[in-house]
Design a protein around this motif. Structure first.
Motif, PDB file in Angstrom:
ATOM      1  N   CYS A  61       1.139  -0.943  -0.154  1.00 29.31           N
ATOM      2  CA  CYS A  61       0.035  -0.255  -0.271  1.00 29.31           C
ATOM      3  C   CYS A  61       0.998   1.986   0.477  1.00 29.31           C
ATOM      4  O   CYS A  61       1.857   1.228   0.117  1.00 29.31           O
ATOM      5  CB  CYS A  61      -1.027   0.118   0.723  1.00 29.31           C
ATOM      6  SG  CYS A  61      -0.186   0.035   2.478  1.00 29.31           S
ATOM      7  N   VAL A  62       0.407   2.460  -1.023  1.00 32.39           N
ATOM      8  CA  VAL A  62       1.284   3.490  -0.035  1.00 32.39           C
ATOM      9  C   VAL A  62       0.226   4.466   0.363  1.00 32.39           C
ATOM     10  O   VAL A  62      -0.925   4.405  -0.028  1.00 32.39           O
ATOM     11  CB  VAL A  62       1.469   3.640  -1.464  1.00 32.39           C
ATOM     12  CG1 VAL A  62       0.702   4.093  -2.705  1.00 32.39           C
ATOM     13  CG2 VAL A  62       2.466   5.654  -1.567  1.00 32.39           C
ATOM     14  N   ASP A  63       0.471   5.835   1.039  1.00 29.00           N
ATOM     15  CA  ASP A  63      -0.771   6.875   1.816  1.00 29.00           C
ATOM     16  C   ASP A  63      -0.147   7.704   0.301  1.00 29.00           C
ATOM     17  O   ASP A  63       0.584   7.351   0.230  1.00 29.00           O
ATOM     18  CB  ASP A  63       0.467   6.996   2.635  1.00 29.00           C
ATOM     19  CG  ASP A  63      -0.362   8.307   4.133  1.00 29.00           C
ATOM     20  OD1 ASP A  63      -1.336   8.790   3.268  1.00 29.00           O
ATOM     21  OD2 ASP A  63      -0.248   8.150   5.300  1.00 29.00           O
ATOM     22  N   LEU A  64      -1.762   7.704   0.846  1.00 29.55           N
ATOM     23  CA  LEU A  64      -1.734   9.209  -0.638  1.00 29.55           C
ATOM     24  C   LEU A  64      -2.006  10.598  -0.313  1.00 29.55           C
ATOM     25  O   LEU A  64      -2.976  11.798  -0.797  1.00 29.55           O
ATOM     26  CB  LEU A  64      -3.106   9.448  -1.764  1.00 29.55           C
ATOM     27  CG  LEU A  64      -1.964   7.876  -2.355  1.00 29.55           C
ATOM     28  CD1 LEU A  64      -3.779   7.448  -3.314  1.00 29.55           C
ATOM     29  CD2 LEU A  64      -1.846   7.778  -3.471  1.00 29.55           C
ATOM     30  N   SER A  65      -1.882  10.376   1.340  1.00 30.18           N
ATOM     31  CA  SER A  65      -2.617  11.350   2.551  1.00 30.18           C
ATOM     32  C   SER A  65      -2.450  13.021   1.310  1.00 30.18           C
ATOM     33  O   SER A  65      -2.688  14.409   2.028  1.00 30.18           O
ATOM     34  CB  SER A  65      -2.487  11.778   4.238  1.00 30.18           C
ATOM     35  OG  SER A  65      -0.582  11.473   3.831  1.00 30.18           O
ATOM     36  N   ASP A  66      -0.592  13.111   1.559  1.00 27.35           N
ATOM     37  CA  ASP A  66      -0.499  14.722   1.099  1.00 27.35           C
ATOM     38  C   ASP A  66       0.397  14.507  -0.138  1.00 27.35           C
ATOM     39  O   ASP A  66       0.794  15.860  -0.785  1.00 27.35           O
ATOM     40  CB  ASP A  66       0.493  15.160   1.812  1.00 27.35           C
ATOM     41  CG  ASP A  66       1.723  14.007   1.397  1.00 27.35           C
ATOM     42  OD1 ASP A  66       1.887  13.102   1.192  1.00 27.35           O
ATOM     43  OD2 ASP A  66       3.349  14.459   1.416  1.00 27.35           O
ATOM     44  N   ILE A  67      -1.095  13.981  -0.899  1.00 26.54           N
ATOM     45  CA  ILE A  67      -1.031  14.098  -2.764  1.00 26.54           C
ATOM     46  C   ILE A  67      -2.769  14.576  -3.223  1.00 26.54           C
ATOM     47  O   ILE A  67      -3.335  13.555  -3.204  1.00 26.54           O
ATOM     48  CB  ILE A  67      -0.493  12.797  -3.051  1.00 26.54           C
ATOM     49  CG1 ILE A  67       0.942  12.869  -3.280  1.00 26.54           C
ATOM     50  CG2 ILE A  67      -0.875  12.820  -5.192  1.00 26.54           C
ATOM     51  CD1 ILE A  67       1.036  10.931  -3.369  1.00 26.54           C
ATOM     52  N   THR A  68      -3.119  15.045  -3.717  1.00 30.24           N
ATOM     53  CA  THR A  68      -3.780  15.691  -4.364  1.00 30.24           C
ATOM     54  C   THR A  68      -4.194  14.242  -6.142  1.00 30.24           C
ATOM     55  O   THR A  68      -3.354  14.252  -6.871  1.00 30.24           O
ATOM     56  CB  THR A  68      -3.961  17.062  -5.246  1.00 30.24           C
ATOM     57  OG1 THR A  68      -2.858  18.225  -4.491  1.00 30.24           O
ATOM     58  CG2 THR A  68      -5.165  18.046  -4.971  1.00 30.24           C
ATOM     59  N   TYR A  69      -5.444  14.071  -5.195  1.00 27.32           N
ATOM     60  CA  TYR A  69      -5.880  13.083  -6.497  1.00 27.32           C
ATOM     61  C   TYR A  69      -7.625  12.530  -7.239  1.00 27.32           C
ATOM     62  O   TYR A  69      -7.939  13.279  -6.083  1.00 27.32           O
ATOM     63  CB  TYR A  69      -5.051  11.298  -6.197  1.00 27.32           C
ATOM     64  CG  TYR A  69      -5.597  10.877  -4.975  1.00 27.32           C
ATOM     65  CD1 TYR A  69      -6.370  10.349  -5.007  1.00 27.32           C
ATOM     66  CD2 TYR A  69      -5.258  10.923  -3.384  1.00 27.32           C
ATOM     67  CE1 TYR A  69      -7.729   9.753  -3.867  1.00 27.32           C
ATOM     68  CE2 TYR A  69      -6.593  10.658  -2.926  1.00 27.32           C
ATOM     69  CZ  TYR A  69      -7.166   9.592  -2.891  1.00 27.32           C
ATOM     70  OH  TYR A  69      -8.076   8.997  -1.304  1.00 27.32           O
ATOM     71  N   LYS A  70      -7.493  12.020  -7.732  1.00 29.84           N
ATOM     72  CA  LYS A  70      -9.162  11.404  -7.980  1.00 29.84           C
ATOM     73  C   LYS A  70      -9.381  10.580  -8.677  1.00 29.84           C
ATOM     74  O   LYS A  70      -8.241  10.090  -8.799  1.00 29.84           O
ATOM     75  CB  LYS A  70      -9.761  13.094  -8.498  1.00 29.84           C
ATOM     76  CG  LYS A  70      -9.465  14.489  -8.628  1.00 29.84           C
ATOM     77  CD  LYS A  70     -10.191  15.263  -9.153  1.00 29.84           C
ATOM     78  CE  LYS A  70     -10.741  16.460  -8.855  1.00 29.84           C
ATOM     79  NZ  LYS A  70     -10.992  17.714 -10.012  1.00 29.84           N
ATOM     80  N   THR A  71     -10.228   9.410  -8.396  1.00 29.60           N
ATOM     81  CA  THR A  71     -11.035   8.640  -8.640  1.00 29.60           C
ATOM     82  C   THR A  71     -11.517   8.781  -9.365  1.00 29.60           C
ATOM     83  O   THR A  71     -13.033   9.320  -9.522  1.00 29.60           O
ATOM     84  CB  THR A  71     -11.273   7.338  -7.584  1.00 29.60           C
ATOM     85  OG1 THR A  71     -10.237   7.368  -6.780  1.00 29.60           O
ATOM     86  CG2 THR A  71     -11.597   6.097  -8.351  1.00 29.60           C
ATOM     87  N   ILE A  72     -11.473   8.138 -11.090  1.00 28.62           N
ATOM     88  CA  ILE A  72     -12.926   8.104 -12.061  1.00 28.62           C
ATOM     89  C   ILE A  72     -13.040   6.673 -12.865  1.00 28.62           C
ATOM     90  O   ILE A  72     -12.405   5.882 -12.703  1.00 28.62           O
ATOM     91  CB  ILE A  72     -12.085   9.032 -13.355  1.00 28.62           C
ATOM     92  CG1 ILE A  72     -10.799   8.737 -14.214  1.00 28.62           C
ATOM     93  CG2 ILE A  72     -11.791  10.804 -13.277  1.00 28.62           C
ATOM     94  CD1 ILE A  72     -10.070   9.164 -15.292  1.00 28.62           C
ATOM     95  N   GLN A  73     -14.543   7.247 -13.345  1.00 29.66           N
ATOM     96  CA  GLN A  73     -14.991   5.932 -14.001  1.00 29.66           C
ATOM     97  C   GLN A  73     -13.585   5.237 -15.068  1.00 29.66           C
ATOM     98  O   GLN A  73     -13.003   4.500 -15.777  1.00 29.66           O
ATOM     99  CB  GLN A  73     -15.994   5.850 -14.168  1.00 29.66           C
ATOM    100  CG  GLN A  73     -16.824   6.654 -12.507  1.00 29.66           C
ATOM    101  CD  GLN A  73     -16.406   4.569 -11.986  1.00 29.66           C
ATOM    102  OE1 GLN A  73     -17.010   3.401 -12.514  1.00 29.66           O
ATOM    103  NE2 GLN A  73     -16.728   5.154 -10.884  1.00 29.66           N
TER     104      GLN A  73
END
Length: 139
Positions: free
Chosen positions: A127-139
């Motif tokens: 796993c990788v912690d994404l807490s300080d990375i701006t991201y979005k999940t898209i279809q």
């Protein structure tokens, strides 16, 4: 590409998009296959981590594309190899750095829960912690 453009925020520090399925119209770099091919002869070397990191940078640079609508982007899939402990890759920094100057689209192989990207499911140690990375999940 129009579909993808609606998810991009140029003011954001990172433009990291996780796509549940491959986005039509963009070509994905099969990171797992390409990296495995490049490091296959070096698996027993002490410097495997450095060799893998250099090979990955080259693969990602070569896979970057430019589009009139979204600008520079990189789309990757088959990312499981990036979690491999023997390669000593800092996946968080890879995602952070490669989504800073371009749009980084990652084919989601696993799940994201509470800001953590799990390769397969929450039971995995990958796993990788994404807490300080701006991201979005898209279809």
């Amino acid at each position: 590409m129009k579909e993808l453009a609606s998810y991009i925020n140029r003011q954001s520090r990172n433009n990291l998009l996780f796509s549940i399925k491959e986005v039509e119209g963009i070509s994905y770099v099969d990171v797992g296959r390409q990296l495995a091919e490049k490091i296959g002869n070096y698996l027993q070397k002490k410097r495997l981590g450095i060799i893998a990191e250099d090979a990955l940078k080259k693969i990602l640079r070569q896979g970057s594309c430019k589009d009139e609508e979204i600008g520079e982007y990189l789309a990757i899939k088959n990312v499981g190899i990036l979690f491999e402990p023997a390669l000593h890759l800092d996946l968080k920094m890879i995602l952070k750095n490669w989504s800073r100057d371009r749009v980084l689209v990652v084919k989601l192989e696993g799940e994201i829960q509470k800001g953590i990207f799990y390769l397969s499911d929450k039971a995995t140690k990958y796993c990788v912690d994404l807490s300080d990375i701006t991201y979005k999940t898209i279809q």
